[in-house]
Scaffold this motif. Structure first.
Motif, PDB file in Angstrom:
ATOM      1  N   ARG A  46       0.829  -1.208   0.000  1.00 23.22           N
ATOM      2  CA  ARG A  46       0.000   0.000   0.000  1.00 23.22           C
ATOM      3  C   ARG A  46       0.863   1.258   0.000  1.00 23.22           C
ATOM      4  O   ARG A  46       0.610   2.198  -0.742  1.00 23.22           O
ATOM      5  CB  ARG A  46      -0.940   0.024   1.203  1.00 23.22           C
ATOM      6  CG  ARG A  46      -1.802   1.275   1.248  1.00 23.22           C
ATOM      7  CD  ARG A  46      -2.718   1.308   2.452  1.00 23.22           C
ATOM      8  NE  ARG A  46      -2.065   1.030   3.709  1.00 23.22           N
ATOM      9  CZ  ARG A  46      -1.313   1.902   4.394  1.00 23.22           C
ATOM     10  NH1 ARG A  46      -1.111   3.103   3.927  1.00 23.22           N
ATOM     11  NH2 ARG A  46      -0.779   1.565   5.545  1.00 23.22           N
ATOM     12  N   GLN A  50       0.114   3.055  -3.670  1.00 23.28           N
ATOM     13  CA  GLN A  50      -0.913   4.096  -3.634  1.00 23.28           C
ATOM     14  C   GLN A  50      -0.382   5.524  -3.671  1.00 23.28           C
ATOM     15  O   GLN A  50      -0.942   6.344  -4.392  1.00 23.28           O
ATOM     16  CB  GLN A  50      -1.857   3.858  -2.461  1.00 23.28           C
ATOM     17  CG  GLN A  50      -2.725   2.637  -2.713  1.00 23.28           C
ATOM     18  CD  GLN A  50      -3.822   2.473  -1.697  1.00 23.28           C
ATOM     19  OE1 GLN A  50      -3.973   3.271  -0.792  1.00 23.28           O
ATOM     20  NE2 GLN A  50      -4.600   1.425  -1.851  1.00 23.28           N
ATOM     21  N   ASN A  57      -7.270   5.698  -8.785  1.00 25.81           N
ATOM     22  CA  ASN A  57      -7.540   4.677  -7.786  1.00 25.81           C
ATOM     23  C   ASN A  57      -6.959   3.345  -8.250  1.00 25.81           C
ATOM     24  O   ASN A  57      -7.518   2.690  -9.126  1.00 25.81           O
ATOM     25  CB  ASN A  57      -9.046   4.565  -7.543  1.00 25.81           C
ATOM     26  CG  ASN A  57      -9.365   3.606  -6.418  1.00 25.81           C
ATOM     27  OD1 ASN A  57      -8.472   3.021  -5.811  1.00 25.81           O
ATOM     28  ND2 ASN A  57     -10.630   3.449  -6.140  1.00 25.81           N
ATOM     29  N   ASN A  59      -6.520   0.848  -6.135  1.00 24.08           N
ATOM     30  CA  ASN A  59      -6.800  -0.041  -5.014  1.00 24.08           C
ATOM     31  C   ASN A  59      -6.870  -1.503  -5.465  1.00 24.08           C
ATOM     32  O   ASN A  59      -6.410  -2.394  -4.763  1.00 24.08           O
ATOM     33  CB  ASN A  59      -8.106   0.378  -4.343  1.00 24.08           C
ATOM     34  CG  ASN A  59      -8.224  -0.167  -2.952  1.00 24.08           C
ATOM     35  OD1 ASN A  59      -7.246  -0.332  -2.251  1.00 24.08           O
ATOM     36  ND2 ASN A  59      -9.446  -0.449  -2.551  1.00 24.08           N
ATOM     37  N   PHE A  60      -7.404  -1.752  -6.654  1.00 25.95           N
ATOM     38  CA  PHE A  60      -7.527  -3.136  -7.123  1.00 25.95           C
ATOM     39  C   PHE A  60      -6.153  -3.771  -7.359  1.00 25.95           C
ATOM     40  O   PHE A  60      -5.979  -4.963  -7.149  1.00 25.95           O
ATOM     41  CB  PHE A  60      -8.394  -3.218  -8.393  1.00 25.95           C
ATOM     42  CG  PHE A  60      -7.759  -2.607  -9.621  1.00 25.95           C
ATOM     43  CD1 PHE A  60      -7.103  -3.406 -10.539  1.00 25.95           C
ATOM     44  CD2 PHE A  60      -7.827  -1.238  -9.845  1.00 25.95           C
ATOM     45  CE1 PHE A  60      -6.520  -2.847 -11.674  1.00 25.95           C
ATOM     46  CE2 PHE A  60      -7.254  -0.680 -10.974  1.00 25.95           C
ATOM     47  CZ  PHE A  60      -6.588  -1.480 -11.892  1.00 25.95           C
ATOM     48  N   SER A  62      -3.210  -2.809  -5.720  1.00 26.73           N
ATOM     49  CA  SER A  62      -2.559  -3.000  -4.425  1.00 26.73           C
ATOM     50  C   SER A  62      -3.218  -4.134  -3.643  1.00 26.73           C
ATOM     51  O   SER A  62      -2.537  -4.899  -2.957  1.00 26.73           O
ATOM     52  CB  SER A  62      -2.535  -1.704  -3.614  1.00 26.73           C
ATOM     53  OG  SER A  62      -3.822  -1.247  -3.318  1.00 26.73           O
ATOM     54  N   THR A  63      -4.532  -4.279  -3.767  1.00 34.86           N
ATOM     55  CA  THR A  63      -5.228  -5.365  -3.086  1.00 34.86           C
ATOM     56  C   THR A  63      -4.771  -6.727  -3.602  1.00 34.86           C
ATOM     57  O   THR A  63      -4.449  -7.629  -2.825  1.00 34.86           O
ATOM     58  CB  THR A  63      -6.752  -5.211  -3.274  1.00 34.86           C
ATOM     59  OG1 THR A  63      -7.143  -3.950  -2.761  1.00 34.86           O
ATOM     60  CG2 THR A  63      -7.516  -6.296  -2.572  1.00 34.86           C
ATOM     61  N   ALA A  92      -3.377  -3.874   2.374  1.00 30.16           N
ATOM     62  CA  ALA A  92      -3.026  -3.259   1.085  1.00 30.16           C
ATOM     63  C   ALA A  92      -4.159  -2.423   0.512  1.00 30.16           C
ATOM     64  O   ALA A  92      -3.924  -1.551  -0.314  1.00 30.16           O
ATOM     65  CB  ALA A  92      -2.630  -4.348   0.087  1.00 30.16           C
ATOM     66  N   SER A  93      -5.383  -2.651   0.941  1.00 34.33           N
ATOM     67  CA  SER A  93      -6.520  -1.978   0.315  1.00 34.33           C
ATOM     68  C   SER A  93      -6.999  -0.743   1.057  1.00 34.33           C
ATOM     69  O   SER A  93      -7.875  -0.044   0.593  1.00 34.33           O
ATOM     70  CB  SER A  93      -7.689  -2.950   0.174  1.00 34.33           C
ATOM     71  OG  SER A  93      -8.190  -3.294   1.447  1.00 34.33           O
ATOM     72  N   THR A  94      -6.422  -0.461   2.180  1.00 31.41           N
ATOM     73  CA  THR A  94      -6.839   0.690   2.958  1.00 31.41           C
ATOM     74  C   THR A  94      -6.568   1.972   2.175  1.00 31.41           C
ATOM     75  O   THR A  94      -5.554   2.096   1.507  1.00 31.41           O
ATOM     76  CB  THR A  94      -6.073   0.731   4.298  1.00 31.41           C
ATOM     77  OG1 THR A  94      -6.252  -0.518   4.955  1.00 31.41           O
ATOM     78  CG2 THR A  94      -6.576   1.826   5.188  1.00 31.41           C
ATOM     79  N   ASP A  95      -7.470   2.933   2.278  1.00 30.15           N
ATOM     80  CA  ASP A  95      -7.233   4.233   1.645  1.00 30.15           C
ATOM     81  C   ASP A  95      -5.920   4.800   2.160  1.00 30.15           C
ATOM     82  O   ASP A  95      -5.514   4.491   3.274  1.00 30.15           O
ATOM     83  CB  ASP A  95      -8.369   5.199   1.981  1.00 30.15           C
ATOM     84  CG  ASP A  95      -9.663   4.829   1.281  1.00 30.15           C
ATOM     85  OD1 ASP A  95     -10.717   5.183   1.811  1.00 30.15           O
ATOM     86  OD2 ASP A  95      -9.608   4.182   0.220  1.00 30.15           O
ATOM     87  N   PRO A  96      -5.261   5.641   1.377  1.00 29.96           N
ATOM     88  CA  PRO A  96      -4.002   6.208   1.844  1.00 29.96           C
ATOM     89  C   PRO A  96      -4.163   6.862   3.220  1.00 29.96           C
ATOM     90  O   PRO A  96      -5.012   7.716   3.421  1.00 29.96           O
ATOM     91  CB  PRO A  96      -3.663   7.254   0.778  1.00 29.96           C
ATOM     92  CG  PRO A  96      -4.355   6.759  -0.449  1.00 29.96           C
ATOM     93  CD  PRO A  96      -5.615   6.104   0.039  1.00 29.96           C
TER      94      PRO A  96
END
Length: 136
Positions: A46, A50, A57, A59-60, A62-63, A92-96
């Motif tokens: 992350r 990120q 975005n 996120n997909f 990093s997840t 890994a999916s948490t917002d910055p």
């Protein structure tokens, strides 16, 4: 109520430790090591991915990398614990967020999984015919 010390994947860990206490994947090394390695891996993914793409975005990505690299790290260290894959995914999916809060998630993984192992140690050894852990 504040659930700062709760990680959703602990529920699946509990199923393994209390439902299948003799399974290799339920042993303390796998539970604590798997959650901590996965949390650290997810946090690092992350933090690397990120901030580089703050405008979009990702996120997909990093997840997916958080979970898959967590599995790779667990296999390399002999600490494979399936629920811990979700720990890597969550980290890994948490917002910055600020770096120190990400590493607080690692402490949550360490503390929570250690407490679960201690409870499983007491509970499983009180039941006749059960022995936990079978190895450390």
């Amino acid at each position: 109520m504040d659930f700062n010390w709760l990680i959703a994947s602990f529920g699946a860990s509990a199923v393994l430790m209390f439902g299948l206490p003799a399974a290799k994947l339920s042993q303390p090394r796998n539970v604590v090591g798997g959650h901590c390695i996965s949390a650290l891996t997810g946090i690092l993914v992350r933090l690397i991915i990120q901030p580089q793409y703050a405008g979009g975005n990702l996120n997909f990505i990093s997840t997916a990398l958080g979970m898959s690299l967590s599995l790779t790290a667990m296999q390399a260290t002999g600490t494979t614990h399936p629920p811990a894959g979700a720990t890597g995914l969550l980290a890994a999916s948490t917002d910055p967020i600020p770096d120190w809060q990400g590493f607080k998630f690692l402490l949550t993984a360490l503390a929570g999984s250690s407490v679960m192992v201690l409870v499983a140690l007491v509970f499983n050894n009180l039941i006749p015919g059960r022995r936990y852990p079978t190895f450390w």
